[in-house]
Design a protein around this motif. Structure first.
Motif, mmCIF file in Angstrom:
data_model
loop_
_atom_site.group_PDB
_atom_site.id
_atom_site.type_symbol
_atom_site.label_atom_id
_atom_site.label_comp_id
_atom_site.label_asym_id
_atom_site.label_seq_id
_atom_site.Cartn_x
_atom_site.Cartn_y
_atom_site.Cartn_z
ATOM 1 N N CYS A 134 3.538 10.913 1.364
ATOM 2 C CA CYS A 134 4.858 10.556 1.252
ATOM 3 C C CYS A 134 5.057 9.251 2.559
ATOM 4 C CB CYS A 134 6.028 11.367 1.471
ATOM 5 S SG CYS A 134 6.109 12.575 -0.126
ATOM 6 N N ARG A 135 4.539 9.715 3.567
ATOM 7 C CA ARG A 135 4.675 8.872 4.647
ATOM 8 C C ARG A 135 3.649 7.620 4.739
ATOM 9 N NH1 ARG A 135 5.853 13.885 9.092
ATOM 10 N NH2 ARG A 135 7.637 14.846 8.012
ATOM 11 N N ALA A 136 2.457 7.804 4.365
ATOM 12 C CA ALA A 136 1.689 6.820 4.179
ATOM 13 C C ALA A 136 2.163 5.765 3.198
ATOM 14 C CB ALA A 136 0.247 7.365 3.894
ATOM 15 N N LEU A 137 2.498 6.148 2.188
ATOM 16 C CA LEU A 137 3.103 5.067 1.135
ATOM 17 C C LEU A 137 4.380 4.335 1.794
ATOM 18 C CD1 LEU A 137 3.022 3.812 -1.674
ATOM 19 C CD2 LEU A 137 4.345 5.689 -2.407
ATOM 20 N N ALA A 138 5.315 5.259 2.396
ATOM 21 C CA ALA A 138 6.305 4.553 2.873
ATOM 22 C C ALA A 138 5.915 3.542 4.087
ATOM 23 C CB ALA A 138 7.311 5.760 3.705
ATOM 24 N N ASP A 139 5.060 3.954 4.729
ATOM 25 C CA ASP A 139 4.660 2.882 5.964
ATOM 26 C C ASP A 139 4.051 1.738 5.547
ATOM 27 O OD1 ASP A 139 5.396 4.905 7.805
ATOM 28 O OD2 ASP A 139 3.412 5.594 8.366
ATOM 29 N N ALA A 187 8.010 9.860 -9.194
ATOM 30 C CA ALA A 187 7.941 10.293 -10.606
ATOM 31 C C ALA A 187 7.989 11.716 -10.990
ATOM 32 C CB ALA A 187 6.641 9.412 -11.347
ATOM 33 N N VAL A 188 8.938 12.207 -11.337
ATOM 34 C CA VAL A 188 9.284 13.925 -11.359
ATOM 35 C C VAL A 188 8.407 14.157 -12.445
ATOM 36 C CG1 VAL A 188 11.090 15.428 -11.965
ATOM 37 C CG2 VAL A 188 11.758 13.600 -10.737
ATOM 38 N N LYS A 189 7.881 13.539 -13.430
ATOM 39 C CA LYS A 189 7.130 13.926 -14.604
ATOM 40 C C LYS A 189 5.848 14.302 -14.145
ATOM 41 C CE LYS A 189 5.428 9.317 -15.848
ATOM 42 N NZ LYS A 189 6.303 8.720 -15.089
ATOM 43 N N TRP A 228 -0.202 9.476 -7.357
ATOM 44 C CA TRP A 228 -0.927 9.276 -6.086
ATOM 45 C C TRP A 228 -0.147 10.045 -5.010
ATOM 46 C CZ3 TRP A 228 0.366 8.255 -1.123
ATOM 47 C CH2 TRP A 228 -1.083 7.685 -0.457
ATOM 48 N N LEU A 229 1.083 10.428 -5.106
ATOM 49 C CA LEU A 229 1.624 11.529 -4.123
ATOM 50 C C LEU A 229 1.339 12.700 -4.320
ATOM 51 C CD1 LEU A 229 5.506 9.977 -4.159
ATOM 52 C CD2 LEU A 229 3.745 9.737 -2.084
ATOM 53 N N VAL A 230 0.984 13.532 -5.455
ATOM 54 C CA VAL A 230 1.005 14.907 -5.676
ATOM 55 C C VAL A 230 -0.308 15.259 -6.313
ATOM 56 C CG1 VAL A 230 3.310 15.294 -6.188
ATOM 57 C CG2 VAL A 230 2.055 14.791 -8.074
ATOM 58 N N GLY A 231 -1.061 14.489 -6.794
ATOM 59 C CA GLY A 231 -2.214 14.689 -7.399
ATOM 60 C C GLY A 231 -3.366 15.620 -6.598
#
Length: 442
Positions: free
Chosen positions: A64-69, A83-85, A302-305
């Motif tokens: 999460c932080r890497a993407l936000a940065d 993407a909750v799905k 990308w976030l959860v995989g």
């Protein structure tokens, strides 16, 4: 051993060591075996049983932080809507909320779950090609931040329901840019033949029409071209077409404040090269930096995989003249991706001793009565005995969320690893729960 000298079907597959080298949160201890963030996965398997999903909170936070940065480094006004799905676990949604992410939902159920997790309605984007009237009423009554409109017909539904409720619908038009994402055909969503979005050539006229509707406020455009995209060129092509549309709309005096860039950034299941968040952010900046729009992304995979593994135990090893079958207690009802998409997932032993043994080709299958219940063919794995535990890697996206109870198999347990400790976040479903709610006809 039969087939010991046979060539592997996939000789270029990454080794167990190669897989772990790219996933530093997973490492072997000589005594405790495979660790996730310092927690022995064998201990979780012993206490929780198998199959069990195990998720690392630290890896999820870090991503999460890497993407936000990466987005912040562009200097753009940017937001992230998860993407909750991809994974709608309550613990996952709670962490996303704490990290300041909003939600991208595609059903009334996902909307309710995101709101129950404490995500502000203003930070929710409602996407999806088939929103029912009841779902649109829920979204409008909840005052979600944005509804991504998929068609002229849906726009008419939204306008009528917003008028009925006496509210204003904030909408973005989801445009189909007719760009091939160069991914699996079943998860490509931005080609003209796909069911998603408004045809590129129709977007300006429909946006113009939306601006005349009394209870509709068009705020911008959206696009999403597919999932597990492993190159930047498709993103660049799609965003270039959308930037041209923004200019065309503004030429007519229409307000465009938001550009929703969708998701789709791929992950290296097989250690293949994939774009970084910084690379995607650079493409977004290149397309929209001079247009004064708030950009948004809708990442899921990308976030959860990479954050989760699926633990499974060996039921038996079946040797035939042609193949060594490793039969697991996990199956396609738990992780559907290999059966549905021919997807590749790394499979590694949990025991350090097993991992150090020579490897031989094996076919890894589940117990479901379908030939498609196969996790891997010709995979290089060491000899594994009955009850040996394996970890199926990169199972955090489209894993537990797509699970079913096919063959009357209860849903797996779920565990959460954080700060060197672990706990269950979902108990294993009981057999009796499979028929709870069923009634005999009177």
């Amino acid at each position: 051993m039969a087939n010991a000298s046979a060539a592997l079907d996939h000789a270029d597959d990454p080794s167990i060591q190669d897989l772990l080298a790219l996933r530093p949160w997973l490492k072997y201890d000589v005594v405790d075996g495979l660790l996730m963030d310092g927690v022995p996965l064998a201990a979780i398997a012993r206490q929780a049983g198998t199959p069990t999903w195990v998720t690392s909170a630290a890896v999820l936070r870090g991503r999460c932080r890497a993407l936000a940065d990466a987005l912040a480094a562009t200097g753009l006004d940017a937001g992230i809507h998860y993407a909750v799905k991809a994974n709608d676990g309550r613990a996952v949604l709670d962490l996303m909320r704490r990290e300041g992410l909003g939600a991208d939902v595609v059903s009334g159920g996902e909307l309710r779950k995101a709101l129950a997790a404490g995500m502000p309605a203003a930070d929710v984007v409602y996407s999806g090609v088939g929103k029912s009237a009841a779902e649109l009423r829920l979204a409008l009554a909840s005052e979600v931040g944005q509804i991504n409109v998929e068609s002229a017909e849906e726009l008419a539904m939204i306008a009528a329901i917003a008028s009925e409720l006496g509210v204003t619908a904030r909408i973005a038009l989801r445009v189909n840019p007719d760009v091939d994402a160069e991914t699996n055909d079943k998860i490509s969503t931005g080609r003209a033949r796909d069911k998603f979005g408004i045809a590129y050539q129709d977007a300006v006229a429909l946006y113009r029409h939306a601006a005349t509707l009394p209870h509709v406020q068009p705020v911008g455009l959206a696009t999403h071209i597919g999932s597990q995209i492993t190159g930047l060129a498709p993103f660049r092509a799609a965003f270039d077409r959308l930037s041209t549309l923004i200019v065309a709309l503004r030429t007519e005096g229409l307000r465009v404040a938001v550009m929703d860039c969708g998701g789709g950034l791929g992950i290296p299941y097989r250690n293949e090269p994939v774009p970084t968040p910084a690379g995607l952010a650079a493409v977004i900046k290149g397309a929209f930096h001079n247009l004064d729009v708030r950009v948004a992304v809708e990442p899921g995979r990308w976030l959860v995989g990479p954050t989760s593994v699926l633990l499974a135990s060996v039921i038996l090893v079946k040797q035939t003249p042609a193949t060594r079958f490793i039969v697991l207690d996990a199956a396609m009802n738990d992780l559907a991706r290999p059966a549905m998409y021919d997807a590749w997932h790394g499979i590694v032993p949990v025991s350090a001793a097993d991992a150090a043994r020579p490897v031989f080709p094996a076919t890894v299958v589940g117990p479901v009565c379908e030939s498609s219940d196969t996790f891997a063919r010709g995979r290089a794995l060491p000899p594994l005995g009955q009850d040996a535990v394996v970890a199926i890697l990169d199972a955090g996206a489209y894993g537990r969320v797509m699970s079913s109870t096919y063959n009357a198999r209860p849903l797996a347990a779920e565990a959460w690893v954080d700060g060197g400790h672990w706990c269950l976040t979902r108990e294993r479903q009981t057999i009796e729960a499979l028929w709870d709610g069923e009634r005999l006809p009177t």
